[in-house]
Design a protein around this motif. Structure first.
Motif, mmCIF file in Angstrom:
data_model
loop_
_atom_site.group_PDB
_atom_site.id
_atom_site.type_symbol
_atom_site.label_atom_id
_atom_site.label_comp_id
_atom_site.label_asym_id
_atom_site.label_seq_id
_atom_site.Cartn_x
_atom_site.Cartn_y
_atom_site.Cartn_z
ATOM 1 N N LEU A 121 0.825 -1.198 0.000
ATOM 2 C CA LEU A 121 0.000 0.000 0.000
ATOM 3 C C LEU A 121 0.865 1.256 0.000
ATOM 4 N N PRO A 153 3.403 0.812 -3.944
ATOM 5 C CA PRO A 153 2.794 -0.222 -4.775
ATOM 6 C C PRO A 153 3.655 -0.682 -5.941
ATOM 7 N N TYR A 176 -4.075 1.774 -5.916
ATOM 8 C CA TYR A 176 -3.597 2.293 -4.630
ATOM 9 C C TYR A 176 -3.341 3.788 -4.685
#
Length: 182
Positions: free
Chosen positions: A6, A9, A113
């Motif tokens: 996260l 990415p 993300y």
């Protein structure tokens, strides 16, 4: 705490660790332990010599196969040893999926993300803006009179009057007879 994928990415290495070495005090996200590697074929050295499966852009050859050997893949492995022209496209896809977790195009596909990161950044900026407005409205005192333009102009005039005879600085640029700057 945000996961590695996260936070970074594109740079994250997506791995399933199957080696038994764990560094003390560190948490490895996808550590499966050596018991999960049972039944997986060791096919190479890997990127650093560990018996782990990793999807990486810089080293696309994992040390072990992604899936365990089972009844579906065993006959295909025997068929794989002979001529590949006899394999159907579906069998080739099954062979690939038992060796690798995802294709290169699946690995490089956008994950979305960036939307989460953009939302977090904008939320922090909004909170900081509201906090600054709150401080200006309720916490900080009123500006002193010395910040007003009339006061500043009066200060300049007072300084010019007091320094009238000086031959250096601002008084040399002021015309005292016409009361304006030269």
């Amino acid at each position: 705490m945000l996961s590695r994928q996260l936070m970074l990415p594109r740079l994250a290495v997506r791995a399933i660790h199957t080696s038994s070495s764990l560094t003390s005090g560190h948490h490895i996200e996808h550590w499966w332990g050596p018991e999960k590697a049972v039944g997986r074929e060791l096919v190479g050295f890997g990127s650093n010599g560990d018996n782990i499966y990793q999807d990486r852009l810089d080293y696309w050859y994992p040390a072990i196969r992604f899936r365990k050997e089972d009844g579906v893949i065993s006959p295909l492995r025997q068929k794989e040893q002979s001529d590949w022209k006899k394999l159907t496209p579906e069998e080739k896809k099954i062979l690939y999926r038992y060796s690798f977790r995802q294709t290169l195009s699946e690995y490089e596909a956008p994950t979305g993300y960036w939307k989460v990161m953009t939302a977090v950044v904008l939320s922090v900026m909004a909170f900081a803006t509201y906090y600054a407005v709150f401080l200006n409205a309720y916490v900080y005192p009123e500006l002193p009179p010395t910040f007003q333009n009339e006061y500043k102009e009066a200060q300049v005039e007072r300084a010019l009057v007091l320094e009238k005879g000086n031959f250096l600085g601002a008084p040399t640029k002021y015309d005292y007879e016409n009361k304006k700057w030269k």
